[in-house]
Design a protein around this motif. Sequence first.
Motif, mmCIF file in Angstrom:
data_model
loop_
_atom_site.group_PDB
_atom_site.id
_atom_site.type_symbol
_atom_site.label_atom_id
_atom_site.label_comp_id
_atom_site.label_asym_id
_atom_site.label_seq_id
_atom_site.Cartn_x
_atom_site.Cartn_y
_atom_site.Cartn_z
ATOM 1 N N ALA A 6 7.166 5.728 -7.220
ATOM 2 C CA ALA A 6 7.634 5.424 -8.575
ATOM 3 C C ALA A 6 7.240 4.000 -8.940
ATOM 4 C CB ALA A 6 9.145 5.591 -8.663
ATOM 5 N N LYS A 7 6.635 3.826 -10.144
ATOM 6 C CA LYS A 7 6.243 2.509 -10.631
ATOM 7 C C LYS A 7 6.723 2.329 -12.072
ATOM 8 C CE LYS A 7 2.080 1.992 -7.763
ATOM 9 N NZ LYS A 7 0.626 1.686 -7.750
ATOM 10 N N ASN A 8 7.008 1.065 -12.421
ATOM 11 C CA ASN A 8 7.438 0.798 -13.789
ATOM 12 C C ASN A 8 6.228 0.621 -14.703
ATOM 13 O OD1 ASN A 8 6.432 -1.761 -13.264
ATOM 14 N ND2 ASN A 8 8.450 -2.721 -13.050
ATOM 15 N N LYS A 9 6.475 0.235 -15.958
ATOM 16 C CA LYS A 9 5.398 0.111 -16.931
ATOM 17 C C LYS A 9 4.413 -0.995 -16.577
ATOM 18 C CE LYS A 9 8.080 1.967 -20.794
ATOM 19 N NZ LYS A 9 8.628 1.687 -22.159
ATOM 20 N N LYS A 10 4.855 -1.972 -15.782
ATOM 21 C CA LYS A 10 3.973 -3.059 -15.366
ATOM 22 C C LYS A 10 3.248 -2.733 -14.060
ATOM 23 C CE LYS A 10 6.688 -6.707 -17.602
ATOM 24 N NZ LYS A 10 7.422 -7.995 -17.409
ATOM 25 N N ASN A 11 3.327 -1.460 -13.658
ATOM 26 C CA ASN A 11 2.667 -0.961 -12.445
ATOM 27 C C ASN A 11 3.264 -1.544 -11.172
ATOM 28 O OD1 ASN A 11 0.721 0.973 -11.679
ATOM 29 N ND2 ASN A 11 -0.657 -0.652 -11.010
ATOM 30 N N LYS A 12 4.489 -2.003 -11.243
ATOM 31 C CA LYS A 12 5.183 -2.528 -10.074
ATOM 32 C C LYS A 12 5.901 -1.389 -9.356
ATOM 33 C CE LYS A 12 8.819 -5.760 -8.656
ATOM 34 N NZ LYS A 12 9.846 -6.737 -9.115
ATOM 35 N N GLU A 13 5.702 -1.316 -8.049
ATOM 36 C CA GLU A 13 6.313 -0.236 -7.273
ATOM 37 C C GLU A 13 7.823 -0.403 -7.199
ATOM 38 O OE1 GLU A 13 6.196 1.697 -2.777
ATOM 39 O OE2 GLU A 13 4.501 0.493 -3.468
ATOM 40 N N LEU A 14 8.548 0.661 -7.532
ATOM 41 C CA LEU A 14 10.007 0.662 -7.477
ATOM 42 C C LEU A 14 10.503 1.262 -6.161
ATOM 43 C CD1 LEU A 14 10.687 1.903 -11.125
ATOM 44 C CD2 LEU A 14 10.684 -0.469 -10.274
ATOM 45 N N PHE A 15 9.960 2.415 -5.809
ATOM 46 C CA PHE A 15 10.308 3.065 -4.551
ATOM 47 C C PHE A 15 9.334 4.202 -4.301
ATOM 48 C CE2 PHE A 15 12.602 5.455 -7.771
ATOM 49 C CZ PHE A 15 12.413 6.779 -7.390
ATOM 50 N N SER A 16 9.317 4.697 -3.075
ATOM 51 C CA SER A 16 8.562 5.906 -2.737
ATOM 52 C C SER A 16 9.493 6.832 -1.970
ATOM 53 C CB SER A 16 7.321 5.572 -1.905
ATOM 54 O OG SER A 16 7.677 4.939 -0.698
ATOM 55 N N PHE A 17 9.194 8.121 -2.025
ATOM 56 C CA PHE A 17 10.051 9.084 -1.334
ATOM 57 C C PHE A 17 9.216 10.210 -0.757
ATOM 58 C CE2 PHE A 17 9.543 11.178 -5.388
ATOM 59 C CZ PHE A 17 9.543 12.527 -5.069
ATOM 60 N N GLY A 18 9.785 10.887 0.218
ATOM 61 C CA GLY A 18 9.187 12.080 0.794
ATOM 62 C C GLY A 18 10.283 13.053 1.187
ATOM 63 N N VAL A 19 10.092 14.323 0.849
ATOM 64 C CA VAL A 19 11.036 15.376 1.238
ATOM 65 C C VAL A 19 10.248 16.402 2.045
ATOM 66 C CG1 VAL A 19 12.648 17.143 0.450
ATOM 67 C CG2 VAL A 19 12.420 15.001 -0.840
ATOM 68 N N PHE A 20 10.706 16.681 3.253
ATOM 69 C CA PHE A 20 9.959 17.541 4.166
ATOM 70 C C PHE A 20 10.880 18.604 4.765
ATOM 71 C CE2 PHE A 20 8.611 13.133 4.324
ATOM 72 C CZ PHE A 20 7.277 13.219 3.946
ATOM 73 N N VAL A 21 10.336 19.792 4.933
ATOM 74 C CA VAL A 21 11.037 20.855 5.662
ATOM 75 C C VAL A 21 10.137 21.278 6.814
ATOM 76 C CG1 VAL A 21 12.147 23.101 5.568
ATOM 77 C CG2 VAL A 21 12.144 21.633 3.540
ATOM 78 N N THR A 22 10.600 21.076 8.027
ATOM 79 C CA THR A 22 9.860 21.527 9.201
ATOM 80 C C THR A 22 10.475 22.819 9.721
ATOM 81 O OG1 THR A 22 11.219 20.110 10.634
ATOM 82 C CG2 THR A 22 9.148 19.195 9.846
ATOM 83 N N ASN A 23 9.640 23.665 10.316
ATOM 84 C CA ASN A 23 10.071 24.989 10.777
ATOM 85 C C ASN A 23 10.787 25.714 9.636
ATOM 86 O OD1 ASN A 23 10.621 27.239 12.309
ATOM 87 N ND2 ASN A 23 11.974 26.192 13.766
ATOM 88 N N LEU A 24 10.065 25.831 8.521
ATOM 89 C CA LEU A 24 10.629 26.377 7.291
ATOM 90 C C LEU A 24 11.251 27.756 7.481
ATOM 91 C CD1 LEU A 24 10.905 26.077 4.175
ATOM 92 C CD2 LEU A 24 8.637 27.122 3.988
ATOM 93 N N SER A 25 10.626 28.619 8.275
ATOM 94 C CA SER A 25 11.131 29.981 8.476
ATOM 95 C C SER A 25 12.145 30.075 9.607
ATOM 96 C CB SER A 25 9.961 30.933 8.737
ATOM 97 O OG SER A 25 9.119 30.427 9.761
ATOM 98 N N ASP A 26 12.555 28.929 10.133
ATOM 99 C CA ASP A 26 13.602 28.851 11.158
ATOM 100 C C ASP A 26 13.283 29.722 12.374
ATOM 101 O OD1 ASP A 26 15.947 27.733 12.126
ATOM 102 O OD2 ASP A 26 17.220 29.335 11.343
ATOM 103 N N VAL A 27 12.068 29.575 12.886
ATOM 104 C CA VAL A 27 11.638 30.339 14.056
ATOM 105 C C VAL A 27 12.368 29.827 15.303
ATOM 106 C CG1 VAL A 27 9.672 30.855 15.558
ATOM 107 C CG2 VAL A 27 9.386 30.793 13.070
ATOM 108 N N ALA A 28 12.862 30.740 16.118
ATOM 109 C CA ALA A 28 13.420 30.378 17.424
ATOM 110 C C ALA A 28 12.288 30.440 18.438
ATOM 111 C CB ALA A 28 14.553 31.319 17.804
#
Length: 817
Positions: free
Chosen positions: A752-774
């Motif tokens: 995320a950046k503001n109008k002056k192109n300054k970085e506000l924050f970054s994020f990542g959302v991840f799901v591992t083993n999506l199908s819940d394999v045993a």
Amino acid sequence: MKKNICLFLVLANYFINGQVTLTGTIKSKKNNEALPGAVIYFPDLKNGAVSSENGSYQINNLPSIKTLAQVKLFGYKTIIQSIDLSSLQVVDFVMEESIIEADEVVVTGVSKATEIKRSPAPMTLIDSKHLEQNTATNIVEVLNKTPGLNVVSSGPNVSKPVIRGLAFNRVLTLFDGIRQEGQQWGEEHGVEIDQYLIDRVEVIKGPASLIYGSDALAGVLNFLPYNPVTDGKIKANLETNYQTNNGLRAASFSLDGNQKGIIFGLRGTYKEASNFRNKYDGRVYNTGFNEKNIYGYVGANRKWGYSHLSFSMFDNEQEIPDGSRDSASRKFTKQITEEDTMRPVVSEEELKSYTIDPVHQRVQHYRIFSSNTIILRKSKLAARVGYQSSIRREYGHPDKPEIPALYLQMGTATYDFKYYLAEKRGWESVIGVNGMWQNNKVDRGTEFVVPDYSLIDVGPFVYVKKSLSKWDMAFGARYDSRSFQNKSLYVIMDPETGFDKVVSDTIGATKLFEKYSHNFSGASGSFGATYNVNERLLFKANIARGYRAPNISEISAEGVHPGTGYMQLGDANLKPEFNLQEDLAVFFESEHLSFNVELFNNIITNYIFNEKLSSAMGEDSLYMQGGNDYPVFKFRQTKAWLYGGEISIDIHPHPLDWLHFENSLSLVNAENLGGQGAVITENNRYLPFIPPLHTHSELRAEFRKKVGLFTNVYVKLAYQYYAAQNRAYLEDDTETKTPSYALLDLGVGATAKNKKNKELFSFGVFVTNLSDVAYQSNMSRLKYFDNYPNNYTGRSGIYSMGRNLSVKIKIPINIKG
């Protein structure tokens, strides 16, 4: 007097170079527009800058030498260029847009910073982008998706790296070029490095004993922290991570600055987790952890070179499961008394708790080291010296939880000196010597797996590189010597605690370990060449000999290690391991397609492995201690043959330049060739802990254009397939075969950046083993943790982590500049 002054001036003129300030602009080739945010960095000088809004940059305190520069910007082809600072003070760069992942510069295992594709040695790099766009519970776990690399796991926060089927003391771990020493002989002893501190990992996938000595027989992992910030800046970063499966919660805060070449930084990290879960076992008892880290550095970048001083503190309270269950319900049970005659079922409240169980490990690692480079006109001298202290306590007395069963204290002083000769006609040479002094004490525990020992390592070497037209050649030689000795150890029962204690008076005492001393030595070397057909196609060939001296456990072990669950026996007659590995590779890169094929063949003589012993009746040999029966293992030697390779194909279909389709395949075959009287059968013809065929495919969309507040948006779907591992070491049930499984992962992130192109924050959302394999990995030690392996479910051991949602947020804070 005048003669002395003249002599001083002559010496000063020879050793001290003139100071250089490099300036210039960085623009786009497409439209000649300025490119702000491009990073120009000199890896060998640890100095660099970031281009401003008008594309200009300025780097101060540079020596007047010839050195390699790297210019990087997301969405553009990386520029790697040698710059002679003695004649150039203004350099402008023009960058081309590119959808192919950036080429990289490495500093591990080479004479100086080198473009990775030009190095003949088999190498790979895990960059900051990969680390940011993936999730893991520790820094070693993230290696699993890299071709040729795997992990031996003892739980979510205990992972050991594997390079092409070889692990433990055959893989040398470095932190910022300093070898990591922390009782790594133990199967459940992890790597004591803060994962939030690491910016990239450089990997040598083959013998690197030439540069690093013993323990680099399989290769090297160099975990590198973030580069210092540019001159005039002070900035901070806050990183957080939460994972749903085991409730992992982590926060890491850093502060870094650079004022007129004086650099400084500090980072603190806190990370904790409860017990992980899967759909077969539910929550797995005793797999939580609590980790705290501090790292700091201070240094100076000057015209004569640089000098940096760093320190780190690692403190981890780590639970290790033993797999104990109730025979009827299959629920986990816990030890509550020393006699261990009755184990209650663990409550649901305890399974969800973050409280560390009294039966756990506490690992502390302290390190201070100095990295220095002094420019001597066109040559240079580099020195890295450090001291680290590793304190490992394994608590196994529930009635007296304050008394550690195993108490190991290791002190290690390391040194690495290199002299880089001036480049002449394309010849680059370095001569050096490195090694360590190490002392380990065990006398403050109540159980003793290994004795006190000390060792001294020394290894001189020479390494030469030559560039000639389309050829890049590198070769070198080294000789290592290790003086090793361990002391005899006597114990007697302490009337106050009821446990054994170490005594110096041998009268009435029991002797556990004999005094032993030995000198190990060996020669190593390598020769390799890269042929650059053109900018898109190149071929590599390399042959290298590695060396490894046996470790303390392999030589002297005799006792039950609380963290492994078995009785371990060493062998004082073990010989050093030697290997000879040949590598062949081809690399191709075009605008929309890149691929590489890497093949290796590795023969190891005196290969050391752990074998379960059987009794005269053909059943498991058992050792009784504290009312429990433990299987008995002993180290053996044989001749081993490992061969295989990796294939990677990355497709960027036109005109969908925002789409990336990355694919890789890794295969290692490992065979026991016998020797020293061994008879090869179907049960022992393969080696233990060898990863199966593994494929990884990732479909990733990356969008450069800004969408509202967000830029650098990515969405990805990954598929991993692990084939069945039927080529297991089945002798005396040391291993069992492992069925195949497949995993799906999902991820999305942006900045995320503001109008002056300054970085506000970054994020990542991840799901591992999506199908819940045993599933159970054959590289997981937890697969064999079960006190009732034959039960009504038809399953045995502990399964790996199920579905996990991970959220990462990073907030930059610009304080100055």
